[in-house]
Enzyme design. Structure first.
Site: not given
Length: 142
Positions: A9-11, A67
């Site tokens: 995912s991002h972050g 995500d």
């Protein structure tokens, strides 16, 4: 053989999603996450994915949950799947119900697991509406 699961995912979404799922389903084996940091490029992200995948049993099939379709984490994972589509699968749009379903069905085949997730995915997002008739359901929520 139990299917390994990698959430990308991002972050820190992937890490937090796994931690939340563990509150419900308990600690899981062969589950890991990769987070895209603000300073990551394609190469560093791909290296993170490869590192996490190398921690799983080599003979185990792997499901990668991303995500967002088309995002950098998805693209890094897609490269892995393209190299070995018989042993790896990628699904975008991961959420808590999907991850929990993956936990519950991970002793099936990779194809069966992917089919099961695709089957329940639409039901994992719903709008709550208060019934219009007089069954008093809505009153309990106020």
């Amino acid at each position: 053989m139990m299917i390994s699961i990698l959430v990308v995912s991002h972050g820190d979404f992937s890490k937090s999603l796994i931690q939340t799922a563990e509150m419900i389903a308990g600690k899981q084996q062969q589950v890991s996450s990769v987070s895209l940091a603000a300073n990551d490029g394609v190469d560093s992200l791909s290296a993170k994915v490869d590192t996490e995948l190398s921690k799983f049993p080599e003979s185990a099939p792997t499901l990668i949950l991303a995500d967002l379709w088309g995002g950098s984490p998805f693209n890094a994972a897609a490269k892995v799947v393209a190299k070995d589509p018989q042993k790896t699968a990628l699904i975008a749009g991961v959420n808590l119900p999907i991850l929990l379903e993956a936990y519950m069905a991970r002793n099936s085949s990779l194809t069966e697991l992917v089919n099961k997730i695709n089957e329940i995915a639409g039901d994992s997002i719903r709008q709550f509406t208060v019934p219009a008739d007089d069954d008093d359901l809505g009153d309990d929520l106020l």
